[in-house]
Design a protein around this motif. Sequence first.
Motif, PDB file in Angstrom:
ATOM      1  N   LEU A  81       0.817  -1.213   0.000  1.00  0.00           N
ATOM      2  CA  LEU A  81       0.000   0.000   0.000  1.00  0.00           C
ATOM      3  C   LEU A  81       0.852   1.265   0.000  1.00  0.00           C
ATOM      4  CD1 LEU A  81      -3.240  -0.379   2.113  1.00  0.00           C
ATOM      5  CD2 LEU A  81      -2.953   1.003   0.071  1.00  0.00           C
ATOM      6  N   VAL A  82       1.986   1.232   0.687  1.00  0.00           N
ATOM      7  CA  VAL A  82       2.896   2.377   0.657  1.00  0.00           C
ATOM      8  C   VAL A  82       3.363   2.629  -0.778  1.00  0.00           C
ATOM      9  CG1 VAL A  82       5.188   3.185   1.328  1.00  0.00           C
ATOM     10  CG2 VAL A  82       3.662   2.221   3.052  1.00  0.00           C
ATOM     11  N   ARG A  83       3.707   1.544  -1.488  1.00  0.00           N
ATOM     12  CA  ARG A  83       4.120   1.687  -2.906  1.00  0.00           C
ATOM     13  C   ARG A  83       2.965   2.239  -3.740  1.00  0.00           C
ATOM     14  NH1 ARG A  83       6.476  -3.395  -2.093  1.00  0.00           N
ATOM     15  NH2 ARG A  83       4.790  -4.400  -3.286  1.00  0.00           N
ATOM     16  N   ARG A  84       1.751   1.761  -3.485  1.00  0.00           N
ATOM     17  CA  ARG A  84       0.594   2.232  -4.257  1.00  0.00           C
ATOM     18  C   ARG A  84       0.340   3.725  -4.012  1.00  0.00           C
ATOM     19  NH1 ARG A  84      -4.763  -1.190  -3.464  1.00  0.00           N
ATOM     20  NH2 ARG A  84      -3.379  -2.773  -4.342  1.00  0.00           N
TER      21      ARG A  84
ATOM     22  N   SER B 135     -10.852   5.772   4.763  1.00  0.00           N
ATOM     23  CA  SER B 135     -10.101   4.524   4.648  1.00  0.00           C
ATOM     24  C   SER B 135      -9.404   4.471   3.291  1.00  0.00           C
ATOM     25  CB  SER B 135     -11.050   3.333   4.819  1.00  0.00           C
ATOM     26  OG  SER B 135     -10.345   2.121   4.728  1.00  0.00           O
ATOM     27  N   PHE B 136      -8.166   4.958   3.240  1.00  0.00           N
ATOM     28  CA  PHE B 136      -7.452   5.087   1.965  1.00  0.00           C
ATOM     29  C   PHE B 136      -6.950   3.740   1.427  1.00  0.00           C
ATOM     30  CE2 PHE B 136      -4.626   5.970   5.524  1.00  0.00           C
ATOM     31  CZ  PHE B 136      -3.585   5.081   5.309  1.00  0.00           C
ATOM     32  N   SER B 137      -6.994   2.690   2.243  1.00  0.00           N
ATOM     33  CA  SER B 137      -6.576   1.384   1.738  1.00  0.00           C
ATOM     34  C   SER B 137      -7.633   0.771   0.834  1.00  0.00           C
ATOM     35  CB  SER B 137      -6.282   0.428   2.898  1.00  0.00           C
ATOM     36  OG  SER B 137      -7.445   0.221   3.679  1.00  0.00           O
ATOM     37  N   SER B 138      -8.888   1.123   1.049  1.00  0.00           N
ATOM     38  CA  SER B 138      -9.983   0.557   0.261  1.00  0.00           C
ATOM     39  C   SER B 138     -10.688   1.572  -0.628  1.00  0.00           C
ATOM     40  CB  SER B 138     -11.018  -0.089   1.192  1.00  0.00           C
ATOM     41  OG  SER B 138     -11.530   0.865   2.115  1.00  0.00           O
ATOM     42  N   CYS B 139     -10.484   2.863  -0.370  1.00  0.00           N
ATOM     43  CA  CYS B 139     -11.193   3.914  -1.113  1.00  0.00           C
ATOM     44  C   CYS B 139     -10.214   4.682  -1.999  1.00  0.00           C
ATOM     45  CB  CYS B 139     -11.889   4.856  -0.139  1.00  0.00           C
ATOM     46  SG  CYS B 139     -12.723   6.253  -0.927  1.00  0.00           S
ATOM     47  N   VAL B 140     -10.442   4.634  -3.305  1.00  0.00           N
ATOM     48  CA  VAL B 140      -9.542   5.297  -4.261  1.00  0.00           C
ATOM     49  C   VAL B 140      -9.558   6.809  -4.042  1.00  0.00           C
ATOM     50  CG1 VAL B 140      -9.092   5.743  -6.701  1.00  0.00           C
ATOM     51  CG2 VAL B 140      -9.801   3.463  -5.961  1.00  0.00           C
TER      52      VAL B 140
ATOM     53  N   GLU C 247      -3.614   0.890   8.447  1.00  0.00           N
ATOM     54  CA  GLU C 247      -3.540   2.233   7.858  1.00  0.00           C
ATOM     55  C   GLU C 247      -2.738   3.185   8.743  1.00  0.00           C
ATOM     56  OE1 GLU C 247      -7.575   2.483   5.128  1.00  0.00           O
ATOM     57  OE2 GLU C 247      -7.756   2.736   7.295  1.00  0.00           O
ATOM     58  N   LYS C 248      -2.867   3.040  10.052  1.00  0.00           N
ATOM     59  CA  LYS C 248      -2.054   3.855  10.954  1.00  0.00           C
ATOM     60  C   LYS C 248      -0.574   3.517  10.772  1.00  0.00           C
ATOM     61  CE  LYS C 248      -5.714   4.151  14.458  1.00  0.00           C
ATOM     62  NZ  LYS C 248      -6.137   3.737  15.819  1.00  0.00           N
ATOM     63  N   ASP C 249      -0.276   2.230  10.590  1.00  0.00           N
ATOM     64  CA  ASP C 249       1.107   1.815  10.349  1.00  0.00           C
ATOM     65  C   ASP C 249       1.633   2.409   9.045  1.00  0.00           C
ATOM     66  OD1 ASP C 249       1.147   0.339  12.679  1.00  0.00           O
ATOM     67  OD2 ASP C 249       0.698  -1.574  11.692  1.00  0.00           O
TER      68      ASP C 249
END
Length: 276
Positions: free
Chosen positions: A18-21, A82-87, A121-123
Amino acid sequence: MSSDSVEEWQEQLDVEKLVRRIRDTVSDLRAEEIWQQWKNQLLVSTSLSRPSDSIKTEGQQDKDTEATVRQQLECVCYGLGSFSSCVSARYQLAMLLLLLDAGHIPLKDCSLYDPAFSVAEKDILRELGLTVLTENEEGKRLATKPTLFYLMHCGKALYNNLLWQNWNPHCLSLVMIIGNCFSGIRERTFERELKRDYSYINKAVDLCEERLLPCPSRLIDVFSDTAIITFPSDRLNKLPSSTWTDSPEPQYQHCSDLEIILKQTSVLDSRETSLS
């Protein structure tokens, strides 16, 4: 390898992915015309929010503006989602990272909070170098130095709480908001409701300066109705003292669809309240 170790290994892989994305999204957004327009508006708004000592050349003003931002500005971000699931939230995070870079704001000087953030996401935010707040401030953050509040598509109560907490000429002059246009909020809200429940937004429309930020049609869900909002000190200082005297804390008793997650009341507090 134990099941716990496998889960930890998998979570670490997901964080790195996710960091790379996010960093790829930053690169993509940096190449868009919207980014250069936002960057220019940020620098112009920062310059206009502070009085100039003398007439300077355009080039010198740009250098002075960037130096001022670099030396003074910090950032607070609420309600990113929630940026991991929401574009859309991921694009908004990417824009935040670009703004921090343009303003030479150290990543550690940007604090974020959203009750929706997962542990992963906090991580991720910490991995990026940002500061994750542990307390739900409900937007009630006092500006003690020039502060950029990044509040993308947040509920009215969050803006209203922020304004209430800083409702005096000195603190408001330190506040810069990137978020929903206040004049747009006023147009979309019944006048009676705005004056009763969101009185600080209602009053702030006439005190602030709004610079609408451009939004291409393909990113309408991400950046629509967004403005840079500042409170010029010369405008605030001309207002009568009565403007600031009657400023009760917002309560929202009449709001059935309050667009904010309030702080959790502890069980002990609830019991003490019921016994008193």
